[in-house]
Design a protein around this motif. Structure first.
Motif, short mmCIF file in Angstrom:
data_model
loop_
_atom_site.label_atom_id
_atom_site.label_comp_id
_atom_site.label_asym_id
_atom_site.label_seq_id
_atom_site.Cartn_x
_atom_site.Cartn_y
_atom_site.Cartn_z
N ASP A 246 0.83 -1.19 0.08
CA ASP A 246 -0.03 0.02 0.09
C ASP A 246 1.06 1.11 -0.06
N GLY A 247 0.45 2.44 0.65
CA GLY A 247 1.19 3.51 0.58
C GLY A 247 0.69 4.63 -0.43
N ALA A 248 -0.19 4.19 -0.94
CA ALA A 248 -0.88 4.98 -2.21
C ALA A 248 -2.15 4.61 -2.48
N PRO A 249 -3.23 5.47 -3.13
CA PRO A 249 -4.46 4.85 -3.68
C PRO A 249 -4.34 3.62 -4.39
N ASP A 250 -3.45 3.75 -5.20
CA ASP A 250 -2.96 2.25 -5.93
C ASP A 250 -2.26 1.41 -5.09
N CYS A 271 -8.22 0.80 -7.68
CA CYS A 271 -9.54 0.64 -7.39
C CYS A 271 -10.04 1.33 -6.16
N HIS A 272 -9.22 1.39 -5.07
CA HIS A 272 -9.68 1.95 -3.86
C HIS A 272 -9.11 3.06 -3.71
N GLU A 273 -9.82 4.44 -2.89
CA GLU A 273 -9.32 5.48 -2.57
C GLU A 273 -8.34 5.32 -1.33
N THR A 274 -8.46 4.49 -0.58
CA THR A 274 -7.50 4.15 0.51
C THR A 274 -7.52 2.41 0.63
N VAL A 275 -6.44 2.11 0.66
CA VAL A 275 -6.25 0.51 0.68
C VAL A 275 -6.13 0.01 2.15
N SER A 290 -7.78 -7.28 -2.66
CA SER A 290 -7.34 -6.21 -1.73
C SER A 290 -8.60 -5.78 -1.41
N GLY A 291 -8.70 -4.90 -0.42
CA GLY A 291 -9.68 -4.25 0.32
C GLY A 291 -9.63 -2.59 0.54
#
Length: 355
Positions: A246-250, A271-275, A290-291
């Motif tokens: 993680d560490g980024a929206p992607d 996909c996510h704004e925050t992983v 991923s969630g």
């Protein structure tokens, strides 16, 4: 309920716990769910899938429970699912499947993580030390105090060495005595630790928004910086060739095959704004779950395309608004998802190459 392997992912069972989940562990026929207030529920993972016997108590049924005073941070089932350890801000607890016996140790020390070397030996972070315990909870050895709180730990070389992360370094300790045998220095705060199954690489996700990498054979180092946020989740796939972070929206996926990721670019999974969770599917197909904070679960063919590629999910499993708290695979065909509102759901996932 059986799951056809040529259909879309479908819910196999769905339960709710009276706590906010923070961690999952799945081993054998069990799933353990740890809640923020210290509730730990042990559930039947379910039957009707290839190679899985029908449960006696029903899919998702509770077969054990414990309470960890002060709350929970992590939970880990032993490889044979006969024991469990849960950790939290005030200590740790062990649970035995055979008779439900629970041993709680309220040490008052922040215990962020635990990792099983095998069925008989587990390492637990306890304040500034790492403790190595037998399955019965007896202490076998402990490390000398680190410079700060131990934030993560992992076994290397098939359980022959323990890597312990604290501010300033990752320290390697010999399995039987705890003797320090190698130091991997890095001036910074480690938030997550990942050791490649091949034993070739140790990676730390850091407070300074970077991933630091050591090659174990010679200690050569590499830092991948420039993340917009701190890196608090790292996961190698079963082959040890792919690292998700993680560490980024992607979500970024780095290629560790060959000479490793130096000079290369990752694949980016958008996909996510925050992983909020990552979990590789068992096997070598490169499937990642991923969630996100919007409650969505994404399924990826994460190793497809070329470096710098921007990938979209192969599938998305929509939540109901509450953030995904944790993900775990109970074998290759059953994905366990926990949301922060207390829902826990098992999805049967087809085996098609494209998910």
């Amino acid at each position: 309920m059986s799951v056809a392997l040529d259909c879309d992912p479908a819910a196999v069972w769905d339960v709710r716990i009276d706590d906010a989940p923070v961690a999952l562990s799945a081993r054998g026929d069990l799933v353990a769910v740890a809640g923020a207030e210290g509730t730990v529920r042990v559930l039947d993972a379910g039957g009707g899938l290839p190679g899985r016997a029908k449960p006696r108590l029903g899919e998702g049924a509770e077969i054990g429970a414990l309470e960890l005073p002060g709350g929970a941070l992590s939970v880990e089932l032993a490889p044979d699912a006969r024991h469990l350890v849960a950790t939290g801000p005030m200590g740790y607890a062990l649970w035995r499947r055979a008779d439900g016996r629970t041993t709680v140790r309220e040490s008052g020390a922040w215990s962020a993580a635990a990792a099983w070397a095998d069925n008989d030996r587990v390492a637990v972070a306890s304040g500034r030390r790492a403790l190595v315990l037998g399955a019965d909870g007896g202490e076998l050895w402990s490390t000398d105090p680190a410079a700060s709180t131990v934030t993560d730990l992992a076994w290397m070389r098939q359980g022959r060495r323990l890597a312990v992360a604290a501010y300033g370094a990752v320290q390697g300790h010999e399995r039987h005595t705890g003797r320090p045998v190698v130091t991997y220095p890095y001036i910074g705060s480690h938030l997550a630790l990942a050791v490649a199954p091949t034993g070739r690489w140790i990676c730390s996700g850091n407070q300074d928004a970077s991933i630091h990498i050591w090659r174990t054979r010679d200690g050569d180092e590499l830092t991948m910086s420039g993340y917009p946020e701190k890196v608090s989740r790292l996961a190698f796939d079963e082959t040890g060739f792919w690292l998700a972070a993680d560490g980024a929206p992607d979500v970024t996926v780095w290629d560790f095959s060959g000479k490793g990721p130096q000079g290369t670019a990752p694949r980016s999974l958008r996909c996510h704004e925050t992983v909020t969770a990552l979990a590789w599917r068992p096997g070598a197909a490169g499937h990642l779950a991923s969630g996100g904070d919007d409650g969505t679960v994404a399924l990826w063919h994460a190793t497809a395309a070329r470096p710098q590629a921007l990938l979209r999910p192969a599938r998305t499993l929509e939540g109901e608004g509450s953030a995904v708290a944790a993900l775990a695979w109970a074998g290759p065909h059953l994905l366990i998802t926990a949301w922060r509102d207390g829902r826990v759901r098992a999805y049967g996932v087809p085996s098609r190459t494209a998910l």
